[in-house]
Design an enzyme around this catalytic site. Sequence first.
Site, short mmCIF file in Angstrom:
data_model
loop_
_atom_site.label_atom_id
_atom_site.label_comp_id
_atom_site.label_asym_id
_atom_site.label_seq_id
_atom_site.Cartn_x
_atom_site.Cartn_y
_atom_site.Cartn_z
CG HIS A 3 34.86 14.25 39.32
ND1 HIS A 3 33.79 14.32 40.19
CD2 HIS A 3 34.51 15.00 38.24
CE1 HIS A 3 32.84 15.05 39.66
NE2 HIS A 3 33.25 15.48 38.47
CD GLN A 17 37.94 5.36 36.03
OE1 GLN A 17 37.20 4.38 35.98
NE2 GLN A 17 38.64 5.77 35.00
CG HIS A 37 31.04 12.05 36.17
ND1 HIS A 37 29.86 12.62 35.78
CD2 HIS A 37 31.64 12.95 36.98
CE1 HIS A 37 29.75 13.82 36.31
NE2 HIS A 37 30.82 14.04 37.05
#
Length: 96
Positions: free
Chosen positions: A68, A70, A72
């Site tokens: 998650h 990464q 973002h």
Amino acid sequence: MGLIMNGGDAKSSCMEAIYAAKEGNFEEADQKLKDADEALNRAHNSQTSMLTKEASGDKVDITLLMVHAQDHIMNAITFRDLAGEVVDIHRKISSK
């Protein structure tokens, strides 16, 4: 969590840059893009620290949270590139 927070901060600053450019406030837009770059730099530094740790032999667990985070960062980087282009387009339109 630093990856997620800094990625989110970068994306928010990009949106604020677009809104400022849309209103013709290019000084604010440029500052918001600079703020986004600084947030992305902080995220990149966190990411590099984890990569260095893994490269030196310390195993880094890949969790859903890591994936998650990464995601973002990748989205924030893409958004930053596009925001810069949108600000430039508004700048060109307003100069005509």
